[in-house]
Design a protein around this motif. Structure first.
Motif, PDB file in Angstrom:
ATOM      1  N   ASN A 170       0.878  -1.180   0.000  1.00 19.35           N
ATOM      2  CA  ASN A 170       0.000   0.000   0.000  1.00 19.35           C
ATOM      3  C   ASN A 170       0.905   1.216   0.000  1.00 19.35           C
ATOM      4  OD1 ASN A 170      -2.343   1.693   0.205  1.00 19.35           O
ATOM      5  ND2 ASN A 170      -3.402   0.043   1.291  1.00 19.35           N
ATOM      6  N   GLY A 217      -6.073   3.927  -1.666  1.00 22.66           N
ATOM      7  CA  GLY A 217      -7.435   3.787  -2.162  1.00 22.66           C
ATOM      8  C   GLY A 217      -7.490   3.292  -3.589  1.00 22.66           C
ATOM      9  N   ASN A 267      -1.536   4.488   5.377  1.00 18.50           N
ATOM     10  CA  ASN A 267      -1.109   5.176   4.151  1.00 18.50           C
ATOM     11  C   ASN A 267      -1.835   4.601   2.940  1.00 18.50           C
ATOM     12  OD1 ASN A 267       1.028   6.795   5.433  1.00 18.50           O
ATOM     13  ND2 ASN A 267       2.010   4.816   5.764  1.00 18.50           N
ATOM     14  N   ASP A 268      -3.141   4.491   3.042  1.00 18.48           N
ATOM     15  CA  ASP A 268      -3.942   3.838   2.012  1.00 18.48           C
ATOM     16  C   ASP A 268      -4.050   4.709   0.766  1.00 18.48           C
ATOM     17  OD1 ASP A 268      -5.662   2.226   0.618  1.00 18.48           O
ATOM     18  OD2 ASP A 268      -7.301   2.312   2.062  1.00 18.48           O
ATOM     19  N   LYS A 296      -3.268  -5.448  -2.622  1.00 16.68           N
ATOM     20  CA  LYS A 296      -3.471  -4.174  -1.916  1.00 16.68           C
ATOM     21  C   LYS A 296      -3.833  -4.507  -0.476  1.00 16.68           C
ATOM     22  CE  LYS A 296      -6.272   0.040  -1.815  1.00 16.68           C
ATOM     23  NZ  LYS A 296      -6.888  -0.191  -0.468  1.00 16.68           N
ATOM     24  N   GLU A 297      -2.900  -4.249   0.444  1.00 14.42           N
ATOM     25  CA  GLU A 297      -3.085  -4.601   1.845  1.00 14.42           C
ATOM     26  C   GLU A 297      -3.884  -3.510   2.544  1.00 14.42           C
ATOM     27  OE1 GLU A 297      -1.717  -7.310   5.156  1.00 14.42           O
ATOM     28  OE2 GLU A 297      -2.671  -7.370   3.177  1.00 14.42           O
ATOM     29  N   ASN A 298      -5.074  -3.847   2.969  1.00 11.70           N
ATOM     30  CA  ASN A 298      -5.915  -2.882   3.665  1.00 11.70           C
ATOM     31  C   ASN A 298      -5.498  -2.779   5.131  1.00 11.70           C
ATOM     32  OD1 ASN A 298      -7.518  -2.307   1.359  1.00 11.70           O
ATOM     33  ND2 ASN A 298      -8.674  -4.186   1.708  1.00 11.70           N
ATOM     34  N   THR A 322      -3.797  -0.170   6.500  1.00  6.42           N
ATOM     35  CA  THR A 322      -2.621   0.663   6.742  1.00  6.42           C
ATOM     36  C   THR A 322      -3.042   2.119   6.929  1.00  6.42           C
ATOM     37  OG1 THR A 322      -2.142   1.366   4.477  1.00  6.42           O
ATOM     38  CG2 THR A 322      -1.464  -0.854   5.111  1.00  6.42           C
TER      39      THR A 322
END
Length: 314
Positions: free
Chosen positions: A96, A153, A150-151, A144-146, A148
């Motif tokens: 991310n 989107g 620092n997303d 996409k690692e949710n 965090t």
């Protein structure tokens, strides 16, 4: 010395299987072929499809330091380069936004925890290995690692395009919606995409914590909800059986041995992997392919790692 130890381990596994498989079947088992784990794919023919292979991998491939989270997020001891040198050919990369560079760079994460490296670090190490071992292929799940702070989107695809085009990494990838042959993919990173995109690419199945599939992949990734971590072994062997019964599949079988519930990943691996190795050792005579097998701590379970590599000469 390490190679000798591995020979002894694999030999012991084969001997232990003699009570499970008839002697006549063992007479047909081929001897070890993969003397060098850093170059094992190079010894296979160009015409071999990745669909018709057994490919060891790692789960949460970059999570090597419990300081980047806790022991709950520590899944590997070997870094990426050592994983590649030891025969790992599938990376599970969770990315991310990178703090201060949300528009042009990824950090690597396990949940909310930054793992102290960037996606550029992953690519640099991968490319260096492939440059020195051009007969090898790397499969990369990019998720996409949710969770965090620092997303990026909906901009994940756009940031990846910065890497591919502005930073010059596109030539390193094979981005295709068809599982390639070794000859087509040698020296490349085959992308398996788990992020919003409209590309012609091998897309990761939707859903979670189950047996999952789409037109590209048949996946087992049950990582929580079992009464005891050792029960994950049955899920792994069930997916091996599924692959055995579907040898002409047009979908890539992927079979995670990792489990996140009940104990630290290293403890869970110790509960799960002996049963996985026993299953494999009892079937050394089968002329089959098993798909991609991502593991935690293959350094602790090198017998299984080498058995999976050698499966490609059955």
């Amino acid at each position: 010395m390490e190679l000798t130890r591995r020979h002894l381990i694999l030999g012991a596994a084969a001997v232990s299987a003699t009570t499970l498989v008839p002697a006549a079947a063992h007479a047909a088992v081929r001897p070890r072929t993969s003397a060098d784990p850093a170059n094992w794919m190079a010894a296979l023919p160009d015409s071999r499809s990745l669909l018709r292979m057994t490919i060891p991998g790692t789960h949460d491939s970059c999570c090597t330091d419990p300081g980047n989270g806790t022991e709950w997020s520590h899944t590997q001891n070997w870094g990426l380069t050592q994983q590649l040198q030891q025969g790992i050919r599938f990376f599970d990369i969770r990315a991310n936004g990178l703090e201060g560079h949300l528009g042009d760079a990824f950090g690597i994460y396990h949940g909310a925890f930054y793992q102290g490296m960037t996606f550029g670090d992953v690519l640099t190490q991968s490319a260096a290995f492939l440059d020195s071992h051009p007969g090898e292929v790397l499969l990369m799940r990019l998720k996409k690692e949710n969770g965090t702070s620092n997303d990026v989107g909906a901009n994940f695809k756009n940031v990846l395009n910065v890497y591919l085009d502005q930073k010059g990494w596109r030539s390193r990838f094979l981005i295709t919606d068809r599982v390639p042959t070794l000859g087509e993919a040698r020296g490349k990173i085959v992308l398996l995409a788990q992020f919003d995109n409209d590309w012609p690419v091998l897309q990761w199945p939707g859903g979670d914590n189950d047996f999952l599939s789409n037109q590209y992949i048949k996946l087992q990734d049950i990582y929580q909800g079992l009464s005891w971590p050792s029960k994950k072994t049955a899920k792994v062997t069930q997916q091996f059986d599924n692959a055995y019964n579907d040898q002409n599949s047009a979908q890539l079988y992927i079979n995670f041995t990792s489990y996140a519930g009940g104990g630290w990943p290293k403890v869970n691996a110790d509960a799960i992997m002996p049963g996985v190795q026993s299953y494999l050792a009892a079937r050394l005579s089968q002329q089959t392919h098993l798909g991609v097998v991502p593991m935690d701590f293959p350094d602790f379970h090198s017998d299984t790692l080498r058995t999976l590599i050698d499966w490609n000469w059955h």
